[in-house]
Design an enzyme around this catalytic site. Structure first.
Site, PDB file in Angstrom:
ATOM      1  CG  MET A 299      -1.833   1.160   1.403  1.00  0.00           C
ATOM      2  SD  MET A 299      -2.939   1.247  -0.305  1.00  0.00           S
ATOM      3  CE  MET A 299      -3.341   2.928  -0.324  1.00  0.00           C
ATOM      4  CD  GLU A 300      -0.993   3.072  -3.539  1.00  0.00           C
ATOM      5  OE1 GLU A 300      -2.141   3.430  -3.900  1.00  0.00           O
ATOM      6  OE2 GLU A 300      -0.793   1.910  -3.314  1.00  0.00           O
ATOM      7  CG  HIS A 324       2.911  -1.486  -8.395  1.00  0.00           C
ATOM      8  ND1 HIS A 324       2.152  -1.661  -9.401  1.00  0.00           N
ATOM      9  CD2 HIS A 324       1.573  -1.297  -7.470  1.00  0.00           C
ATOM     10  CE1 HIS A 324       0.539  -1.237  -9.594  1.00  0.00           C
ATOM     11  NE2 HIS A 324       0.688  -0.864  -8.184  1.00  0.00           N
ATOM     12  CD  GLU A 325       2.427  -0.959  -3.437  1.00  0.00           C
ATOM     13  OE1 GLU A 325       1.903   0.205  -3.643  1.00  0.00           O
ATOM     14  OE2 GLU A 325       1.884  -1.944  -4.075  1.00  0.00           O
ATOM     15  CG  HIS A 328       0.951   3.777  -6.398  1.00  0.00           C
ATOM     16  ND1 HIS A 328      -0.103   3.989  -7.170  1.00  0.00           N
ATOM     17  CD2 HIS A 328       0.619   2.375  -6.076  1.00  0.00           C
ATOM     18  CE1 HIS A 328      -1.128   3.023  -7.438  1.00  0.00           C
ATOM     19  NE2 HIS A 328      -0.505   1.900  -6.807  1.00  0.00           N
ATOM     20  CD  GLU A 347      -3.348   0.468  -8.044  1.00  0.00           C
ATOM     21  OE1 GLU A 347      -2.149   0.010  -8.640  1.00  0.00           O
ATOM     22  OE2 GLU A 347      -3.629   0.900  -6.785  1.00  0.00           O
ATOM     23  CG  ASP A 405     -12.371  -2.151  -1.767  1.00  0.00           C
ATOM     24  OD1 ASP A 405     -11.895  -1.209  -2.116  1.00  0.00           O
ATOM     25  OD2 ASP A 405     -12.401  -2.901  -0.674  1.00  0.00           O
ATOM     26  CE1 TYR A 413      -3.074  -2.835  -8.914  1.00  0.00           C
ATOM     27  CE2 TYR A 413      -5.214  -3.101  -9.192  1.00  0.00           C
ATOM     28  CZ  TYR A 413      -4.198  -2.671  -8.306  1.00  0.00           C
ATOM     29  OH  TYR A 413      -4.461  -2.664  -7.161  1.00  0.00           O
ATOM     30  CE  LYS A 588      -1.075 -11.613  -7.049  1.00  0.00           C
ATOM     31  NZ  LYS A 588       0.395 -11.190  -7.663  1.00  0.00           N
TER      32      LYS A 588
END
Length: 635
Positions: A299-300, A324-325, A328, A347, A405, A413, A588
């Protein structure tokens, strides 16, 4: 088709926003505008920011592990129209004790009707002179954003642990504010906790910790306006290690050596990202490696990315998560989707940028393979979301009446990343890089929408070139379901050897042991994801015995095999499956395995019910929200 905002209109819109009149507790240098366009109306917040909005938040809280509450005061600096009679905050179960203005004068307040997804509006009466609101409160019972861990659930087994997860609309369960990504706020906090625990937050420390009796108090300050979901807290037995001149890692002492070793390339990634997208705007880039119940890969949260320990494979093979993070810090944190309908702006851009960072640090072959894996994931997501005509395969998604969500799929993404890569291929990398860097600079610390994206790319990249406009199919990519035919394909050479092994496996051949040993994690994943989903028990056994897949120390490979095991009712893998679902709570991994089991009424559902009864208490509400709908307790 979108009603694109012209550059001139956007400029007028931004100029129309009133300057911030700093209230006593505020000190932020900037206040982000609130967009006044139809596509910027946040249906997942009760706030009416064009009438009255929060500009700065100051928290003064104590962490109570016994009651599993944080409580104290939230002081809100507000900006309102002269005739505004109330300000509306978002509330999900908060225990409000009192509300007053900055001078201590009580203000009338009420909590409206509750919605299962959104919570309730917290309406507070204000007058023309109300510049500050002070809310005395406690977090909700079983607050959706907070997970409280017993010592036994931590690596050290000695002290409890608390962490938050605010995205998308969970922070309203522990912070009374306007919980919308389009209402950016600066913030500060003082948080007390019992010794010897340490508090970290997604903002720089404002002062050294102080001590009084058995309590330690930590202070933080974020002067940049951020989306409220990016306010985050962690508290536990934490230690820190520098990784570079502006990077470091927090985690439990027992995890520190492994985490630091896995994160050794972080400083290189920051350098690579800056060359691509401009200066890093947040000071430090530190990370917090959490206990395994954390529901996401990462989580960024600004200045302090939260990470799952499942990325630790011992060989840095899963550190694209860090890329990835980190990405962000530009796409998502710097320029943020104004509403969750445009989640792809966070994303999709980040996934594209992640692979460019990976390419700079690890080379073009690794990046090409991850692009190919991403397209596989995109195609799978399209199939799972109604196929080429499914409305949820659009980038700009309709979430009316749903939880945001529901848009957290690989459409945002991977279709988003494929869109940007298609533009890059069409116009050339240098030209696209110049535009993307400019996008972040023009919209830094701002909310953005798909309309703004389309207007900006037309003004600053296409520049009236009608042939290019037709070739890119911008509106089709953003607003239509499915995947346009102009998509830039993957490199067919990226997985040539692995794809040949997939074909040979279909013909009855086992992958050679020396080839498997040589393959990277991405190559192994390509193989496991490309072989036929239906396999005999003998073939499953042969794979597992040859490569120890069900007990792999690499969580992505372990998951890929266990997913195959569920699809094939492979009984020998059930103990490994139960172990995997017990030792981590990453959404995930957990959700598809539990759902896959539950969909098999005779074989799988009893297994799912037994495992979920044992593991549910260790999962974060983000993970359990959807799984509870399976009603696994009803057999």
């Amino acid at each position: 088709m979108f009603r694109a905002l012209t550059a001139a209109a956007a400029a007028l819109l931004l100029a129309s926003c009133q300057a911030h009149e700093a209230a006593p507790s505020a000190g932020a240098a900037e206040v982000a505008p609130v967009l006044d366009t139809p596509d910027a109306v946040d249906i997942h917040s009760y706030a009416r920011p064009l009438e009255a909005r929060v500009t700065h938040l100051a928290l003064d809280l104590a962490v109570d592990f016994d009651s599993k509450r944080v409580g104290g005061t939230a002081t809100l600096d507000i900006q309102a129209k002269p005739d505004a009679k109330e300000i509306i905050l978002d509330d999900k179960g908060l225990e409000i004790e009192s509300v007053a203005d900055g001078a201590g004068k009580p203000l009338a307040w009420k909590v409206g009707a509750n919605d299962p997804n959104l919570g309730a509006p917290l309406s507070i009466a204000i007058g023309p002179d109300t510049k500050q609101i002070v809310v005395h409160y406690k977090s909700a019972a079983n607050a959706d954003a907070l997970q409280w861990l017993t010592p036994e659930q931590t690596a050290g087994k000695k002290h409890p642990f608390l962490f938050s997860q605010g995205e998308s609309i969970l922070n309203r369960s522990w912070i009374p504010t306007q919980d919308s990504p389009g209402i950016r706020q600066s913030w500060e906090a003082k948080v007390s906790v019992d010794k010897p625990l340490t508090v970290v937050m997604s903002a720089p420390r404002a002062a050294d910790p102080t001590e009084s009796g058995n309590a330690r108090t930590f202070s933080f300050r974020m002067d940049h306006p951020v989306a409220p979901y990016l306010i985050a807290i962690g508290a536990g037995d934490l230690v820190f290690r520098d990784l570079g001149r502006r990077t470091g890692v927090w985690t439990e002492p027992a995890m520190l050596d492994r985490a630091a070793a896995e994160l050794g390339d972080t400083e290189k990634m920051v350098d690579a990202a800056e060359k691509l997208y401009g200066p890093y705007q947040w000071g430090r880039y530190d990370m917090l490696v959490l206990p395994p119940s954390f529901p996401f890969g990462g989580m960024e949260n600004p200045t302090l990315t939260f990470l799952t320990p499942t990325f630790i494979a011992g060989d840095k093979s899963l550190t694209s998560l860090i890329a990835h993070e980190l990405a962000h810090s530009w796409s998502g944190n710097l320029a943020t989707n104004a509403t969750w309908a445009d989640f792809w702006l966070n994303e999709g851009m980040t996934t594209y940028a992640e692979r460019r960072i990976v390419e700079a640090v690890y080379g073009p072959k690794v990046a090409a393979q991850q692009v190919s894996l991403g397209l596989d994931a995109m195609n799978k997501a399209v199939a799972e979301n109604g196929g080429p005509t499914g409305p949820d395969t659009r980038l700009h998604i309709d979430l009316k009446g749903r939880h945001p969500d529901d848009g957290l799929t690989d459409i945002a993404y991977e279709k988003g990343a494929a869109f940007l890569r298609t533009i890059e291929v069409a116009v050339g990398r240098d030209r696209f890089d110049e535009w993307l860097k400019g996008w972040f600079e023009r919209h830094k610390f701002q909310p953005v929408t798909s309309s703004m994206f389309l207007a900006d790319i037309r003004e600053h990249l296409i520049k009236g070139d009608q042939a290019l406009e037709a070739r890119l199919q911008l509106d089709k990519w953003v607003g239509d379901p499915g995947v346009p035919g102009n998509i830039a394909p993957a490199d067919p050479k990226a997985f040539a050897e692995v794809d040949a092994a997939v074909t040979a496996f279909k013909a009855g051949n086992q992958p050679a042991a020396d080839a498997w040993a040589r393959w990277t994690t991405d190559e192994r994943l390509r193989f496991l994801n490309r072989i036929d989903k239906k396999q005999s028990a003998d073939r499953m056994s042969a794979l597992d015995q040859a490569f120890n897949l069900s007990r792999s120390g690499n969580s992505e490979i372990r998951f890929a095999f266990l997913d195959l095991a569920v699809k094939n009712r492979f009984d020998p893998a059930v103990p490994a499956l139960e172990d995997f679902l017990t030792v981590q709570g990453r959404r995930k991994f957990v959700k598809p395995l539990i759902v896959g089991l539950a969909e098999d009424e005779q074989w799988g559902r009893p297994i799912a019910a037994r495992i979920y009864a044992k593991t549910r208490a260790s999962y974060h509400p983000v993970t359990t929200r959807d799984l509870d709908k399976l009603q696994l307790g009803k057999q």
